[in-house]
Design an enzyme around this catalytic site. Structure first.
Site, PDB file in Angstrom:
ATOM      1  N   LYS A  40      39.918  27.876  42.554  1.00 25.47           N
ATOM      2  CA  LYS A  40      38.869  27.757  41.528  1.00 25.47           C
ATOM      3  C   LYS A  40      37.905  26.607  41.827  1.00 25.47           C
ATOM      4  O   LYS A  40      36.694  26.722  41.610  1.00 25.47           O
ATOM      5  CB  LYS A  40      39.507  27.598  40.156  1.00 25.47           C
ATOM      6  N   GLY A  41      38.433  25.473  42.338  1.00 24.71           N
ATOM      7  CA  GLY A  41      37.566  24.338  42.643  1.00 24.71           C
ATOM      8  C   GLY A  41      36.588  24.694  43.750  1.00 24.71           C
ATOM      9  O   GLY A  41      35.374  24.500  43.627  1.00 24.71           O
ATOM     10  N   GLU A 139      43.970  23.989  38.107  1.00 26.98           N
ATOM     11  CA  GLU A 139      44.845  24.414  39.216  1.00 26.98           C
ATOM     12  C   GLU A 139      45.360  23.217  40.015  1.00 26.98           C
ATOM     13  O   GLU A 139      45.934  23.394  41.071  1.00 26.98           O
ATOM     14  CB  GLU A 139      44.085  25.369  40.152  1.00 26.98           C
ATOM     15  N   GLY A 213      33.632  38.315  29.472  1.00 30.81           N
ATOM     16  CA  GLY A 213      33.407  39.417  30.420  1.00 30.81           C
ATOM     17  C   GLY A 213      32.185  40.227  30.059  1.00 30.81           C
ATOM     18  O   GLY A 213      31.101  39.687  29.829  1.00 30.81           O
ATOM     19  N   GLY A 216      29.752  39.343  27.157  1.00 32.41           N
ATOM     20  CA  GLY A 216      28.843  38.208  27.200  1.00 32.41           C
ATOM     21  C   GLY A 216      29.531  36.868  26.994  1.00 32.41           C
ATOM     22  O   GLY A 216      30.742  36.732  27.200  1.00 32.41           O
ATOM     23  N   THR A 239      37.240  38.939  40.488  1.00 33.36           N
ATOM     24  CA  THR A 239      37.846  37.673  40.939  1.00 33.36           C
ATOM     25  C   THR A 239      36.737  36.640  41.187  1.00 33.36           C
ATOM     26  O   THR A 239      35.798  36.894  41.932  1.00 33.36           O
ATOM     27  CB  THR A 239      38.625  37.877  42.266  1.00 33.36           C
ATOM     28  N   ASP A 243      34.428  31.484  37.825  1.00 31.30           N
ATOM     29  CA  ASP A 243      34.091  30.312  38.656  1.00 31.30           C
ATOM     30  C   ASP A 243      32.597  30.310  38.973  1.00 31.30           C
ATOM     31  O   ASP A 243      31.962  29.257  39.001  1.00 31.30           O
ATOM     32  CB  ASP A 243      34.876  30.344  39.980  1.00 31.30           C
ATOM     33  N   GLY A 278      36.087  39.943  46.694  1.00 29.05           N
ATOM     34  CA  GLY A 278      36.367  38.570  47.117  1.00 29.05           C
ATOM     35  C   GLY A 278      35.664  37.599  46.187  1.00 29.05           C
ATOM     36  O   GLY A 278      34.562  37.872  45.696  1.00 29.05           O
TER      37      GLY A 278
HETATM   38  O1  RIB Z   1      39.349  32.245  39.881  1.00 32.95           O
HETATM   39  C1  RIB Z   1      39.676  32.976  41.040  1.00 32.95           C
HETATM   40  C2  RIB Z   1      40.551  32.155  41.926  1.00 32.95           C
HETATM   41  O2  RIB Z   1      41.807  31.952  41.288  1.00 32.95           O
HETATM   42  C3  RIB Z   1      40.900  32.811  43.240  1.00 32.95           C
HETATM   43  O3  RIB Z   1      39.965  32.527  44.248  1.00 32.95           O
HETATM   44  C4  RIB Z   1      42.286  32.275  43.541  1.00 32.95           C
HETATM   45  O4  RIB Z   1      42.345  31.412  44.626  1.00 32.95           O
HETATM   46  C5  RIB Z   1      42.752  31.588  42.259  1.00 32.95           C
HETATM   47  O5  RIB Z   1      42.664  30.234  42.380  1.00 32.95           O
END
Ligand code: RIB
Length: 302
Positions: A40-41, A139, A213, A216, A239, A243, A278
């Site tokens: 996430k970072g 995380e 999501g 909104g 995914t 972030d 990805g």
């Molecule tokens: O928020 C998505 C992320 O969560 C993924 O890239 C994975 O690495 C987890 O950290």
């Protein structure tokens, strides 16, 4: 433009795509396997840098096969990793992601991320204080956040927390954060409040920004609950969408946009990110965002 420090996790993501998810004790065939950059970072740092942010990433990786690939990647993405902690004793964090019909299920193995802790924060406090705007997630060990957030707050820094994966946070910490960006599931966990969501938003006006999501983003502007609608797109992989939102939101803030426009900017970036597989693949670059905003006639103040 304000300087952004993202303090958080770095992972390699291992994706398995399948049409169905196995139940306990069951084996199913997958369609596809691929690896990608994640954490996430790192995702938030890359999202912000692609949109023109002046970004440094504070985090940890292992001195393993992934190290040089990651360092090269961050260089290409213009993310400053001068303060990255490279550990000999542990491998880079890993995330195992099951992708099924654009939804994901993720198991993370923290690896080096466990060393992005209080000790590392103490070592880099002076360096950290050179930044203006901070982005955290959960995380990495929470002792780092418990140490840093009160100090950053006392230095009047802008602090954004994307509280994922969610855990209960003390009021003392919550009150020192400038903006909190949970999704609709995380919001009850961090506040331990399962009651009326609009009441919760009103409790943290112009601060609690809940991403929902395709429904909104919601926040309270001091007078009423506002919903910033999501752009309608065909999601291929969600995914890293959160972030991307947080990274884009941080850049918009660093450029001085008003809060509402920062949220709109985040939703536009997130809508582009979900159109590729990805976490980082679909994150837009500044010119793509500008073209899209222009095409849709959105004028954001800066
Ligand atoms: O928020 C998505 C992320 O969560 C993924 O890239 C994975 O690495 C987890 O950290």
């Amino acid at each position: 433009m304000k300087k952004i420090a993202v303090f958080g996790s770095v992972n390699i993501d291992y994706f398995v795509e399948s049409k169905i998810l196995p139940k306990a004790g069951e084996t199913v065939s997958g369609e596809n396997f691929f690896m990608n950059f994640g954490g996430k970072g790192a995702n938030q740092a890359v999202a912000a840098a692609r949109l023109g942010g002046d970004v440094a990433l504070f985090g940890s990786i292992g001195n393993d096969d992934q190290k040089n690939i990651l360092l090269e990647h961050f260089k290409e993405e213009n993310v400053d990793v001068n303060y990255l902690n490279v550990r000999n004793d542990v491998s880079t964090g890993a995330a195992f992601i099951q992708l099924c019909e654009s939804e994901n299920r993720i198991i993370i193995v923290p690896g080096a991320n466990q060393y992005t802790n209080r000790k590392y924060s103490e070592q880099h406090l002076e360096n950290l204080l050179n930044y203006d705007l901070f982005v955290f997630q959960l995380e990495v060990p929470v002792d780092a956040l418990e140490y840093l957030i009160p100090i950053l707050h006392s230095h009047n820094k802008t602090i954004i927390l994307d509280p994922a994966p969610a855990q209960l946070l003390s009021n003392e910490i919550l009150e020192k954060i400038t903006y909190i960006t949970p999704n609709e599931h995380e919001v009850s966990i961090i506040t331990d409040d399962i009651g009326d969501k609009d009441g919760l938003l009103a409790k943290y006006p112009n601060k609690l920004i809940v991403t929902c999501g395709k429904y909104g983003v919601k926040y309270h502007n001091g007078k009423e609950v506002v919903t910033v609608p999501a752009r309608r797109v065909k999601a291929i992989d969600t995914t890293g969408a959160g972030d991307t939102f947080t990274g884009a939101f941080a850049v918009a803030l660093s450029e001085g946009m008003p809060l509402h426009d920062c949220i709109v900017y985040g939703t536009y970036a997130g809508s582009l990110a979900v159109m590729k597989k990805g976490a980082q693949s679909g994150m837009p670059r500044k010119h793509e965002m500008n073209e899209l905003l222009e095409k849709e006639g959105r004028r954001l103040e800066s």
